[in-house]
Design an enzyme around this catalytic site. Structure first.
Site, short mmCIF file in Angstrom:
data_model
loop_
_atom_site.label_atom_id
_atom_site.label_comp_id
_atom_site.label_asym_id
_atom_site.label_seq_id
_atom_site.Cartn_x
_atom_site.Cartn_y
_atom_site.Cartn_z
N GLU A 172 0.81 -1.23 0.00
CA GLU A 172 0.00 0.00 0.00
C GLU A 172 0.84 1.27 0.00
O GLU A 172 0.79 2.06 0.97
CB GLU A 172 -0.95 0.01 1.20
CG GLU A 172 -1.91 -1.17 1.24
CD GLU A 172 -3.04 -0.99 2.26
OE1 GLU A 172 -3.04 0.01 2.98
OE2 GLU A 172 -3.94 -1.85 2.29
N GLU A 355 -5.25 -8.62 0.98
CA GLU A 355 -5.86 -8.33 2.29
C GLU A 355 -7.34 -8.11 2.09
O GLU A 355 -7.76 -7.39 1.17
CB GLU A 355 -5.29 -7.05 2.93
CG GLU A 355 -3.92 -7.19 3.51
CD GLU A 355 -3.40 -5.89 4.12
OE1 GLU A 355 -4.22 -5.06 4.59
OE2 GLU A 355 -2.18 -5.71 4.12
C1 FCB Z 1 -4.26 -2.03 5.60
C2 FCB Z 1 -2.87 -2.39 6.05
C3 FCB Z 1 -2.81 -3.47 7.08
C4 FCB Z 1 -3.97 -3.41 8.07
C5 FCB Z 1 -5.29 -3.19 7.38
C6 FCB Z 1 -6.47 -3.13 8.29
O1 FCB Z 1 -4.27 -0.74 5.11
O2 FCB Z 1 -2.10 -2.82 4.95
O3 FCB Z 1 -1.56 -3.43 7.69
O4 FCB Z 1 -3.71 -2.49 9.05
O5 FCB Z 1 -5.24 -2.06 6.58
#
Ligand code: FCB
Length: 448
Positions: A172, A355
């Site tokens: 990110e 994620e």
């Molecule tokens: C993302 C991050 C991760 C976590 C989630 C909830 O932005 O990559 O580390 O904190 O959010």
């Protein structure tokens, strides 16, 4: 003999990768062990008022010491792949120079133990814990930081190249650049828009240099990057809102995908922001070094409407319910829209959802049970969205739940729980929630 099926119960391809994810600073603790240097998150946590409740990563889930507990959880969950990150300050405490053997050994042991259980190591090289010494020297707005990353990446490729199944350069970069250097909400907490855009370029350069180092090492394991791609939905079907939403997507998609796919930076966005990128000869070729896949982190979809008075021509409208504890709308179909938008514009060969998950206020019952029904519903609907995307011809190859365990949620400290496993932050005890069983059964049903 019956023909082998190439799909399993929910219709996922039999080689679909099921995983879950964590990140070094969020779980490891032991921030002073074995010569680890301070990271920008250690410093940020020490700065009063920055992190909820004054929380720090000093202990976190104590995973640096108790990593075997995590491997055991992963084994019983039945995942194919575990996405974790390497703490740069454990490898180079000052962000440059000779690596620390103890740091490399830690990740070697972890990768080996995972390998013994048949679990792939999916390694993120940079999940936000920049060595503080590099921030002191100028941080990501400084070009040299990209070269320091390349040196670090090469060290890790050499040390772990035979054990890692999948590489991600950065996690990110939007958050590193804008939350870290423009909004001041994440480490290092600067509020300087020009510095944030220099950061964008140097992060992308770091990514490209990392990919080149990977190629130079001749590693077989594929490599990509993790983008929290964002494409807001228009508030109405009116032409002005649709156009506004299109512009609003530039910063969360084109700013990253255009350079990575060799198209330079999106001029419309840079012009709207009045930004000139610090590009040097050869940079854009480096940034466009071929990658094998893109990781997409998806949690929510926002909504925008036209606002002719602002420089970018749009403004966000309040997030509609239902929402998670983060105040993020629950919009599984937004994942399909986002992937389709990216597929239509850039030649991404393969997507991994690196994620996806949700924070809810979990209640621990008398005998330790956590009936996290809302998290199960969230996960079920987003797994289904992956299947919808696959059916639409989008090459989604895998899915990782954020997160294996409750952990340090950045500026929210320990107040937001995303885990499949509950963690008692006083004792460090791990306790699988109902969502753990749900995900284990989902994997089991769909595994080859
Ligand atoms: C993302 C991050 C991760 C976590 C989630 C909830 O932005 O990559 O580390 O904190 O959010």
């Amino acid at each position: 003999m019956a023909q082998a099926r190439d799909t399993k119960n929910d219709g996922f391809p039999s080689d679909f990768l099921w995983g879950c994810a964590t990140a070094s600073y969020q779980i490891e603790g032991s921030t002073e062990a074995d010569g680890r240097g301070p990271s920008i998150w250690d410093r940020f946590c020490e700065t009063p008022g920055k992190v909820y409740g004054g929380a720090t990563g000093k202990v976190a889930c104590d995973s640096y010491r108790n990593w075997k507990d995590d491997v055991e959880l992963l084994r019983s969950l039945g995942v194919d792949s575990y996405r974790y990150s390497i703490a740069w300050p454990r490898i180079q405490p000052e962000g440059r120079g000779k690596p620390l053997q103890a740091g490399l050994d830690h990740y070697r042991r972890l990768a080996d133990a995972l390998g013994e259980e048949g679990i792939e190591s999916a390694v993120t090289l940079y999940h936000w814990d920049l060595p503080q010494a590099l921030e002191d020297a100028g941080g990501w707005p400084l070009r040299d930081t990209a070269y320091r990353f390349a040196e670090y990446a090469d060290i890790v490729f050499r040390a772990l190249g035979d054990r890692v199944g999948r590489w991600f350069t950065l996690n990110e970069p939007w958050c590193s650049a804008f939350l870290g250097y423009e909004y001041g909400e994440h480490a290092p907490g600067r509020k300087d828009r020009a510095a944030a855009y220099r950061t964008v370029h140097h992060l992308l350069l770091a990514h490209g240099l990392g990919v080149k180092a990977h190629t130079a090492e001749g590693l077989a394991a594929p490599i990509g990057i993790v983008i929290n791609a964002m494409a807001p939905r228009p508030a109405t079907n009116g032409a002005a809102d649709i156009e506004a939403a299109d512009r609003a997507a530039d910063k969360g998609t084109a700013l990253w995908f255009d350079p990575i796919y060799g198209r330079g930076y999106p001029e419309r966005h840079l012009a709207a922001m009045g930004i000139a990128m610090p590009i040097e000869p050869g940079d854009m070729e480096t940034i466009a070094s071929p990658i094998d896949f893109v990781g997409i982190n998806y949690y929510s979809e926002t909504v925008v409407e036209a606002d002719p008075s602002g420089p970018e021509g749009f403004r966000h409208v309040p997030n509609p319910p239902p929402m998670t504890e983060m105040g993020w709308s629950i919009v599984p179909e937004g994942l399909v829209r986002l992937l389709a938008r990216i597929r239509d514009r850039w030649p991404v060969e393969a997507f991994y959802i690196t994620e996806n998950g949700a924070a809810f206020a979990d209640t621990v019952e008398e005998f330790g049970r956590v009936r996290d029904r809302e998290r199960i519903d969230y996960l079920r609907s987003h797994v289904a969205a992956c299947k919808t995307a696959i059916d639409a011809g989008i090459p989604v190859k895998g899915y990782y739940v954020w997160s294996l365990i409750d952990n340090f949620e950045w500026a929210h400290g320990y107040s937001k729980r995303f885990g499949l496993v509950h963690v008692d932050f006083d004792s460090g005890k791990r306790n699988p929630k109902d969502s753990f069983s749900f995900y284990r059964d989902t994997i089991d049903r769909n595994k080859a």
